[in-house]
Write a protein that holds these residues in place. Structure first.
Motif, short mmCIF file in Angstrom:
data_model
loop_
_atom_site.label_atom_id
_atom_site.label_comp_id
_atom_site.label_asym_id
_atom_site.label_seq_id
_atom_site.Cartn_x
_atom_site.Cartn_y
_atom_site.Cartn_z
N SER A 84 -4.07 -1.96 -2.72
CA SER A 84 -3.58 -3.33 -2.64
C SER A 84 -2.60 -3.44 -1.48
O SER A 84 -2.07 -2.42 -1.00
CB SER A 84 -2.87 -3.74 -3.94
OG SER A 84 -1.67 -3.01 -4.11
N THR A 85 -2.33 -4.66 -1.05
CA THR A 85 -1.34 -4.85 -0.01
C THR A 85 0.04 -4.46 -0.49
O THR A 85 0.83 -3.85 0.26
CB THR A 85 -1.38 -6.31 0.47
OG1 THR A 85 -2.60 -6.53 1.17
CG2 THR A 85 -0.21 -6.63 1.41
N THR A 86 0.36 -4.80 -1.73
CA THR A 86 1.66 -4.40 -2.27
C THR A 86 1.86 -2.89 -2.17
O THR A 86 2.92 -2.41 -1.73
CB THR A 86 1.79 -4.86 -3.74
OG1 THR A 86 1.71 -6.28 -3.80
CG2 THR A 86 3.11 -4.41 -4.34
N MET A 87 0.84 -2.12 -2.58
CA MET A 87 0.96 -0.66 -2.53
C MET A 87 0.99 -0.15 -1.09
O MET A 87 1.76 0.76 -0.76
CB MET A 87 -0.18 -0.02 -3.30
CG MET A 87 -0.10 1.50 -3.36
SD MET A 87 1.41 2.09 -4.18
CE MET A 87 0.99 1.75 -5.89
N ASN A 88 0.18 -0.73 -0.23
CA ASN A 88 0.17 -0.28 1.16
C ASN A 88 1.51 -0.50 1.84
O ASN A 88 2.00 0.35 2.59
CB ASN A 88 -0.94 -0.99 1.95
CG ASN A 88 -2.29 -0.32 1.77
OD1 ASN A 88 -2.40 0.73 1.16
ND2 ASN A 88 -3.33 -0.94 2.31
N HIS A 99 -11.71 -4.76 -4.15
CA HIS A 99 -10.26 -4.78 -4.35
C HIS A 99 -9.62 -3.61 -3.59
O HIS A 99 -9.27 -2.57 -4.15
CB HIS A 99 -9.91 -4.70 -5.83
CG HIS A 99 -8.55 -5.26 -6.14
ND1 HIS A 99 -7.40 -4.61 -5.78
CD2 HIS A 99 -8.16 -6.40 -6.73
CE1 HIS A 99 -6.35 -5.31 -6.16
NE2 HIS A 99 -6.78 -6.41 -6.73
N GLN A 100 -9.47 -3.84 -2.30
CA GLN A 100 -8.86 -2.88 -1.39
C GLN A 100 -7.99 -3.65 -0.40
O GLN A 100 -8.12 -4.86 -0.25
CB GLN A 100 -9.93 -2.10 -0.62
CG GLN A 100 -10.72 -1.13 -1.45
CD GLN A 100 -9.96 0.17 -1.70
OE1 GLN A 100 -9.98 1.10 -0.90
NE2 GLN A 100 -9.29 0.23 -2.83
N SER A 101 -7.11 -2.92 0.27
CA SER A 101 -6.27 -3.49 1.31
C SER A 101 -6.39 -2.65 2.56
O SER A 101 -6.46 -1.42 2.48
CB SER A 101 -4.82 -3.54 0.84
OG SER A 101 -3.94 -3.89 1.90
N VAL A 102 -6.43 -3.30 3.70
CA VAL A 102 -6.49 -2.64 5.00
C VAL A 102 -5.10 -2.65 5.61
O VAL A 102 -4.45 -3.71 5.67
CB VAL A 102 -7.47 -3.35 5.95
CG1 VAL A 102 -7.50 -2.66 7.31
CG2 VAL A 102 -8.86 -3.42 5.34
N LEU A 103 -4.62 -1.50 6.06
CA LEU A 103 -3.37 -1.46 6.81
C LEU A 103 -3.65 -0.88 8.19
O LEU A 103 -4.19 0.23 8.31
CB LEU A 103 -2.29 -0.65 6.12
CG LEU A 103 -0.89 -0.85 6.74
CD1 LEU A 103 0.20 -0.77 5.69
CD2 LEU A 103 -0.59 0.16 7.85
N TYR A 104 -3.30 -1.65 9.20
CA TYR A 104 -3.39 -1.21 10.60
C TYR A 104 -2.00 -0.86 11.10
O TYR A 104 -1.01 -1.53 10.77
CB TYR A 104 -3.97 -2.33 11.46
CG TYR A 104 -3.62 -2.21 12.93
CD1 TYR A 104 -4.38 -1.40 13.77
CD2 TYR A 104 -2.51 -2.85 13.47
CE1 TYR A 104 -4.05 -1.26 15.11
CE2 TYR A 104 -2.18 -2.72 14.81
CZ TYR A 104 -2.96 -1.92 15.64
OH TYR A 104 -2.61 -1.77 16.96
N GLY A 105 -1.94 0.17 11.92
CA GLY A 105 -0.71 0.49 12.63
C GLY A 105 -1.04 1.09 13.98
O GLY A 105 -2.08 1.75 14.14
#
Length: 419
Positions: free
Chosen positions: A96-100, A233-239
């Motif tokens: 989730s975005t919250t967890m990411n 139900h997934q979240s993508v985090l880019y950095g």
């Protein structure tokens, strides 16, 4: 009321084709809680079933089923990197975005020193606020960019007043999940960088409606929830790669800093959902083929073209809802302050003086209109506007698979609910 005009060269969304891709739309309800989570198309369902039927094993081994699992997960990661114009070694998938955001806040914390400053906003979903506020326990100073008490928009000069030579990071939303306001991110990111700070952007409310290009935006971090973009139900985090490498691993001690896919996720990613993200790419490609004749080699370019069609369709539906609500006595609409290029997300939060938002939502449910009310986890914003979070606002969250007939039914039901 001025609304964005659809360019004449842009094809109209083939709503019959679109709706045929989504099995739940046959249930007789009008689904307008899409801002909380969208339905998934058959392509995502098929990819999930494919993985779980054929390769529900641990990846990264040399036997056949494991090889297939590994390849499907890799394709999922690559498709999501291409979706936002990133490299595959610049993203990871989390639950989730919250967890990411929480994991990344913990990963970046060792790079800060007591007295360093982090700026959050009063408008954001709590996912991109709470994790940073926890760092106060380490001696960091958390500052808040306030909202206007009438509109819910961020105070225009608020960021400049907060930036100092001790600012290390600014966490903000690309688009508010209750105010529908799209922020002028390129200008804001330059302002953040000029102050020597990092820009950490939550694009969850933006991603369902507009194309994302993390390179063009020059953001340092960007996160969004796939389950609001017709995905699992997934979240993508880019950095940016160098920042991800320097951030401290949150997984087992033997997971190296070069392993972006695993280092921020205790236990690793959800394999079947990672593989199912290919279904989201399949769906966008199906939309492209249904609306455009000319081939495009780059997937990100195809996605951007599809979003143009989606955006025009959604804007027209949202304009009808907004115009109707503005015609009703004592109804107040939250936000709806256009961005510099005129964009607004098709998400309309409203309340009515003297009438409970819960009552309005309940009346709509009786007409088979699926809708929600409350603070939608943007509690600080709702509270700042003088509303009770538990009752909050009614939120109309339009997705591209909503039809003109859906809006007809909504307006008829609202007319009765509001009197």
């Amino acid at each position: 009321m001025n609304h964005p005009v659809k360019p004449s060269a842009l094809p109209a969304l083939d709503i019959d084709f679109v709706r045929a891709q989504f099995p739940p739309l046959k249930d007789g309800w009008v689904f307008l809680e899409n801002a909380g989570g969208s339905y998934v198309p058959q392509q995502v369902i098929d990819r999930t079933v494919e993985y779980m039927s054929d390769s529900q094993v641990q990846p990264n081994w040399e036997f056949d089923a494991s090889r297939r699992a590994t390849e499907r997960i890799k394709r999922g990661l690559q498709s999501m990197a291409d979706f936002i114009n990133a490299e595959v070694n610049e993203i990871f998938l989390g639950p989730s975005t919250t967890m990411n955001v929480f994991m990344m806040a913990q990963a970046l914390a060792p790079s800060f020193t007591p007295g360093d400053e982090i700026i959050v906003t009063e408008q954001d979903h709590e996912a991109n606020v709470g994790a940073w506020r926890r760092l106060e326990a380490l001696g960091l100073v958390i500052k808040e960019w306030p909202v206007d008490r009438e509109t819910g928009a961020l105070v225009p000069d608020g960021l400049q007043k907060l930036l100092t030579d001790r600012t290390r990071l600014v966490a903000m939303t690309h688009c508010s999940n209750v105010c529908s306001i799209v922020h002028d991110l390129p200008t804001i990111v330059r302002q953040i960088h000029d102050a020597g700070a990092l820009a950490f952007i939550d694009g969850t409310a933006f991603a369902p409606h507009f194309a994302i290009d993390v390179k063009a935006l020059d953001v340092d971090f960007y996160v969004f929830s796939l389950y609001k973009v017709c995905g699992p139900h997934q979240s993508v985090l880019y950095g940016k790669r160098a920042l991800l490498e320097r951030a401290k691993a949150q997984n087992h001690f033997f997971i190296g800093d070069e392993s972006i896919t695993y280092k921020f996720l205790p236990g690793g990613p959800n394999h079947e959902h990672a593989a199912a993200t290919v279904g989201t790419a399949d769906y966008f490609d199906a939309l492209y083929r249904a609306h455009f004749q000319q081939p495009e080699n780059a997937f990100h370019t195809r996605v951007a073209r599809v979003y143009e069609v989606i955006g025009a369709h959604e804007a027209a539906l949202a304009a009808r809802v907004e115009d109707f609500l503005r015609s009703k006595k004592d109804v107040r609409i939250l936000g709806r302050v256009p961005s510099r290029d005129g964009r607004l997300a098709p998400v309309i939060g409203f309340w009515r003086a003297g009438q409970s938002s819960t009552e309005i939502a309940t009346k709509l449910h009786r007409h088979k209109i699926a809708i929600g009310n409350g603070d939608f986890w943007a509690r600080r914003c709702i509270t700042a506007l003088g509303l009770k979070p538990e009752d909050g606002v009614v939120r109309v969250g339009i997705a591209h698979y909503n039809s003109a007939e859906d809006i007809d039914r909504l307006i008829d039901a609202l007319d009765q609910a509001l009197g």
